[in-house]
Design a protein around this motif. Structure first.
Motif: not given
Length: 274
Positions: A223-239, A248-259
Motif C-alpha cells: 500500500q505504501a513505502y516510507g523512510a524515517c530518520i532518528y537523531a540520537r544524542s548521548f553523553k555520559d549516561t544520558a541518551d 512516505a509515498r503511496v504505492a502506485p496504482l500499477k501493482t509493483l512487487t514488494v522488492p
C-alpha cells in the motif's frame, strides 16, 4: 506587467523613458529577484554585519525568518522559549500568542504551531466528523490542511492518502458521495486523528556538548513505502532519541512487487539523508 514604458504627449515631444525600479509581484522572476536582493544586501554589508550575513543566507524562507542562538546573550527576539530573553523585551514588542482550548499559549513558526513555554511543536488539527456526506473534494481539503513538512505525523497522513488513492481508483467525481466502504474508512481515520491532534514533538532534539548520530530506516508494503530518520544524542549516561523527519509515498496504482517497492523506499531514504 509593464516594466519599461516609452511615453510622449504628442508627436513633437521627445520620447520619455519610465522604468520600474522596484520588485513587483506577479511577474515570473519576482520571487527570485526578491530573494536575490536580500542576499545581495547581506553580502554588501557582510563586513559590518557578519552574523547578519549568516542569518540571511541560512535562516530565511522567502521573506520569513526563523533563527535562534546558543545562549540568551545571542538572542534579541520578540518570541523565545527563554523567559530571561523576554524579560528584556518590552511587552508591546513581544509576539502575541494564540490560546488553545487547554489554555496553552502558542504561536506560529513557519506554519507550524509552537508552544514556547514547553518548547514543543503541536498538532491540534482535528477533522470534522459527522457533518453530512463526505466527498473526494472534502477529503482532499482535509488532507491539504494538515501541514507537516517534517513528516512528524507522516504515518497518520499516509493512511489518509491511501484512502484518497482508492477514490481515484474508483473514479469518483469531486462532489460524489463516498461509497459505504470508503465512508467507513474515512470516518475511522477521522476518529483516530482526534488523538493525533494532541501530539507534541520537542523543537530542540539534541543535548548540549553531546555526541550525535543519525539512524535511518526504510520499509515498504503493497500500500505504501516510507523512510524515517532518528537523531540520537548521548553523553555520559544520558541518551536521547527523537524523530527528526520522515517521508512516505503511496504505492502506485500499477501493482509493483514488494522488492521493487523496498527499492523505492531505499531511494527515498537516500534522498532524505542527503
Amino acid at each position: 506587467m509593464l516594466q519599461c514604458i516609452l511615453w510622449r504627449d504628442s508627436v513633437d515631444d521627445d520620447i520619455q523613458i519610465f522604468k520600474l525600479n522596484t520588485v513587483a509581484y506577479g511577474t515570473k522572476p519576482a520571487s527570485f529577484l526578491a530573494i536575490r536582493a536580500i542576499h545581495q544586501l547581506a553580502m554588501d554589508e557582510s563586513f559590518s554585519y557578519p552574523l547578519g550575513l549568516e542569518t540571511i543566507l541560512q535562516d530565511f524562507y522567502v521573506d520569513d525568518m526563523i533563527s535562534g542562538g546558543n545562549s540568551v546573550e545571542d538572542l534579541r527576539k520578540w518570541c523565545s522559549n527563554s523567559p530571561d530573553v523576554l524579560r528584556e523585551v518590552p511587552e508591546a514588542e513581544r509576539e502575541s500568542f494564540l490560546k488553545l482550548d487547554d489554555g496553552s499559549d502558542v504561536t506560529k513558526a513557519l506554519g507550524l504551531i509552537w508552544e514556547p513555554h514547553r518548547d514543543k511543536f503541536l498538532f491540534t488539527f482535528a477533522p470534522q466528523i459527522g457533518v453530512g456526506k463526505h466527498t473526494k473534494r472534502s477529503v482532499l481539503s482535509t488532507i491539504a490542511r494538515c501541514y507537516d513538512p517534517m513528516g512528524l505525523i507522516g504515518p497518520t497522513l499516509t493512511r489518509a492518502k491511501i484512502i484518497m488513492q482508492r477514490m481515484w481508483r474508483d473514479k469518483l467525481h469531486w462532489d460524489e458521495s463516498l461509497s459505504q466502504p470508503l465512508e467507513s474508512a474515512w470516518a475511522e481515520f477521522c476518529k483516530d486523528f482526534a488523538t493525533v491532534g494532541h501530539a507534541t514533538f520537542p523543537r530542540y532534539i539534541l543535548q548540549p556538548n553531546a555526541r550525535f548520530e543519525l539512524h535511518a530506516f526504510c520499509d515498504a508494503s503493497l500500500q505504501a513505502y516510507g523512510a524515517c530518520i532518528y537523531a540520537r544524542s548521548f553523553k555520559d549516561t544520558a541518551d536521547e532519541v527523537h524523530l527528526l523527519c520522515s517521508k512516505a509515498r503511496v504505492a502506485p496504482l500499477k501493482t509493483l512487487t514488494v522488492p521493487k517497492l523496498e527499492l523505492c523506499a531505499a531511494f527515498l531514504l537516500a534522498n532524505l539523508l542527503r
